[in-house]
Design a protein around this motif. Structure first.
Motif, PDB file in Angstrom:
ATOM      1  N   ASP A 114       0.830  -1.206   0.000  1.00 31.28           N
ATOM      2  CA  ASP A 114       0.000   0.000   0.000  1.00 31.28           C
ATOM      3  C   ASP A 114       0.867   1.260   0.000  1.00 31.28           C
ATOM      4  N   ARG A 115       2.011   1.197   0.672  1.00 29.40           N
ATOM      5  CA  ARG A 115       2.936   2.320   0.696  1.00 29.40           C
ATOM      6  C   ARG A 115       4.290   1.815   0.203  1.00 29.40           C
ATOM      7  N   PRO A 116       4.838   2.369  -0.870  1.00 28.36           N
ATOM      8  CA  PRO A 116       6.122   1.887  -1.402  1.00 28.36           C
ATOM      9  C   PRO A 116       7.243   2.090  -0.382  1.00 28.36           C
ATOM     10  N   VAL A 117       8.247   1.235  -0.482  1.00 32.85           N
ATOM     11  CA  VAL A 117       9.477   1.401   0.282  1.00 32.85           C
ATOM     12  C   VAL A 117      10.493   2.052  -0.648  1.00 32.85           C
ATOM     13  N   THR A 118      10.838   3.283  -0.355  1.00 33.35           N
ATOM     14  CA  THR A 118      11.713   4.064  -1.226  1.00 33.35           C
ATOM     15  C   THR A 118      13.186   3.702  -0.982  1.00 33.35           C
ATOM     16  N   PRO A 119      14.085   4.092  -1.883  1.00 37.15           N
ATOM     17  CA  PRO A 119      15.513   3.878  -1.632  1.00 37.15           C
ATOM     18  C   PRO A 119      15.987   4.488  -0.310  1.00 37.15           C
ATOM     19  N   GLN A 120      15.451   5.660   0.041  1.00 36.47           N
ATOM     20  CA  GLN A 120      15.821   6.260   1.325  1.00 36.47           C
ATOM     21  C   GLN A 120      15.310   5.421   2.491  1.00 36.47           C
ATOM     22  N   ASP A 121      14.087   4.872   2.346  1.00 43.44           N
ATOM     23  CA  ASP A 121      13.566   3.955   3.362  1.00 43.44           C
ATOM     24  C   ASP A 121      14.482   2.744   3.509  1.00 43.44           C
ATOM     25  N   GLU A 122      14.903   2.190   2.378  1.00 33.34           N
ATOM     26  CA  GLU A 122      15.769   1.014   2.416  1.00 33.34           C
ATOM     27  C   GLU A 122      17.070   1.310   3.149  1.00 33.34           C
ATOM     28  N   TYR A 123      17.632   2.490   2.906  1.00 40.47           N
ATOM     29  CA  TYR A 123      18.873   2.843   3.590  1.00 40.47           C
ATOM     30  C   TYR A 123      18.653   2.943   5.096  1.00 40.47           C
TER      31      TYR A 123
END
Length: 527
Positions: free
Chosen positions: A66-75
């Motif tokens: 429902d909410r994407p995991v962004t590259p910043q989230d991944e970091y």
């Protein structure tokens, strides 16, 4: 189905939150929570070292969230996950849980505190019995739920884990290497992401372990190796990679080729190939050196983790991260004939404990085998005995037995014969021999003529080995005190082991080595 799973996860979260509150309000609830730690025994063992290297956490593709995991989230989340297990590792080893709240909360915090305090209470008993430790080396997570407001994330993680047992004498009693499937719930709190709950869902063990002997692996078909350990004269040990000079290295490799050698052994310090600033440049330099060697028909034996000084489990993930960058470069080069995982690790037994060092060696071998299954592996021990006196969990990963022979020359042939008898059909190589030519007065403690005679005698005594490498190509005007120590006497001795002196003149040992290499390699062709 996805909506059903998400609803199920929400219900689980509500239940876990209620349970956490109840624990703090009820002594009975607290006792029950402590009893449940047996169900989460893998959680109480699952730690690694934290590193900001992105290779410790490598993300799989997001599912339909429902909410994407962004590259910043991944970091940010990857950093939190790696740090959480590092803090837990430190807490288990010290019995001090004070930093756990930085990355744990809720039921996970209670369990990690309990585990670390239990480890502290058990230390007196461990002095009389055995202890268990572990390290998580690598994470491969996939998000399966991310709340619309970004407050909750659920990860399915597949990670490489080492679990080890040590007895009271710090000998290795058990080692289990596994790929673990886990489910982790993280909460985005005011101070960042925290592990809120965690459970094991399954494991696949990697042989060899105590319960699973080494699987049948074809013996490697390696050429006979004859050559030298290599550093440039002016920049040995820690100065080598920061001061890399392609022109100097090219000229030195020409010298090696002219001596009739076919192999060089080089050293890759952990600091030079893990530092995020130095690593990219040094990987390119490594590729360049391998190409220069290949152009001259030379084989290369890279020796990893040189000058490594710490085997603490919470740092093993750092070493795994280094391997995942370096091993693909080595595996892609036709010049690389064999990888030496560590130089003289047996010299670290007394300081760090034999069992811990051996567990680390096996774990690094397992990681290397995962990355490059066909790359031959060895470990360069400081003497013959330790090279074959190894538990199956270590020996089972190795394709070649190798050691260094600086012991009295009279026993050299017998040491080799004994080692070959215990090698179970694997090639046996002596990857360091040598003698200093330093003269203080009247040919003492040595001389160039004495060096040539002694090295020649040792080469002949060890001629049945599958590989022989001399220490070293050059004399070193300024040997590294970190590597050889600060003693002026030792530094003088270490500065005169080369086939070429500090002015670039070939010493008598050069002619002896050239003659031996020619005969040694021609005999291998006739066999």
């Amino acid at each position: 189905m996805l909506r059903f799973r998400q609803s199920h996860l929400f219900i689980s979260l509500v239940f876990l939150s209620f349970l956490g509150g109840a624990v703090f309000l009820s002594a009975l609830g607290f006792a029950a929570a402590m009893e449940r730690t047996t169900t989460f025994r893998y959680f109480d063992q699952a730690l690694s070292g934290f590193s900001q290297s992105p290779d410790i956490v490598v993300w799989r593709q997001n599912s339909d969230l429902d909410r994407p995991v962004t590259p910043q989230d991944e970091y940010e989340i990857g950093k939190a996950v790696a740090e959480a297990w590092a803090l837990y590792a430190a807490a288990l080893s010290t019995g001090d849980p004070q930093y756990l709240p930085d990355r744990f909360s809720g039921p996970a915090l209670m369990r990690t505190k309990h585990a670390s305090l239990t480890a502290l209470m058990n230390k007196p008993q461990q002095a009389q019995g055995s202890s268990v430790a572990m390290a998580v080396l690598h994470h491969n997570p996939r998000p399966v739920f991310h709340h619309m407001d970004g407050s909750v994330l659920v990860l399915e993680d597949r990670r490489l884990t080492a679990r080890l047992g040590l007895d009271a004498a710090r000998n290795l009693t058990d080692l289990r290497l596994s790929l673990d499937d886990t489910l982790t719930i993280l909460m985005n709190e005011s101070t960042g992401w925290h592990v809120f709950a965690h459970e094991m869902q399954g494991s696949t063990f990697l042989a060899p372990t105590q319960a699973q002997p080494s699987p049948a692996r074809p013996s490697v078909d390696l050429p006979r190796l004859a050559g030298l350990n290599y550093y440039p004269a002016a920049t040995p040990w820690r100065q080598f990679w920061p001061s890399y000079d392609a022109a100097i290295i090219s000229a030195d490799l020409d010298l090696v080729h002219d001596l009739g050698a076919n192999t060089i052994r080089i050293f890759l310090p952990r600091s030079d190939f893990l530092d995020p600033e130095a690593q990219p440049t040094n990987l390119l330099r490594l590729e360049a050196l391998l190409s220069l060697a290949h152009e001259r028909g030379l084989k290369v034996m890279p020796t990893l983790f040189d000058l490594k000084g710490d085997y603490a489990q919470h740092l093993w993930a750092h070493d795994d991260a280094m391997l995942r960058e370096v091993i693909p470069v080595l595996a892609a080069s036709p010049a690389v004939v064999l990888v030496d995982l560590k130089n003289e690790p047996d010299l670290d037994y007394e300081t760090h404990g034999q069992g811990l060092v051996q567990a680390w060696l096996a774990t690094m071998a397992a990681t290397t085998r995962q990355i490059a299954p066909d790359l031959p592996l060895t470990i360069g021990f400081s003497a013959a005995g330790p090279s074959v006196d190894l538990p199956e969990q270590v020996q089972g990963w190795l394709d070649v037995v190798s050691y260094h022979d600086y012991a009295p020359i009279d026993g050299a042939a017998e040491r080799l014969a004994t080692t070959m008898a215990k090698a179970e059909g694997r090639p046996v190589m002596i990857t360091e021999i040598g003698t200093s030519s330093w003269t203080l007065l009247a040919g003492l403690p040595s001389s160039e003529a004495d060096q040539a005679e002694k090295v020649g005698a040792r080469l002949n005594a060890l001629a049945k080995a599958d590989g022989l490498l001399i220490w070293t190509l050059h004399d070193f005007p300024n040997p590294d005190a970190v590597a050889v120590g600060a003693s002026p006497w030792v530094r003088k001795l270490q500065s005169h082991f080369g086939l070429y002196d500090s002015d670039g003149r070939e010493k008598p040992i050069g002619a002896v080595s050239r003659s031996f290499f020619a005969k040694y390699l021609s005999e291998s062709l006739d066999e």
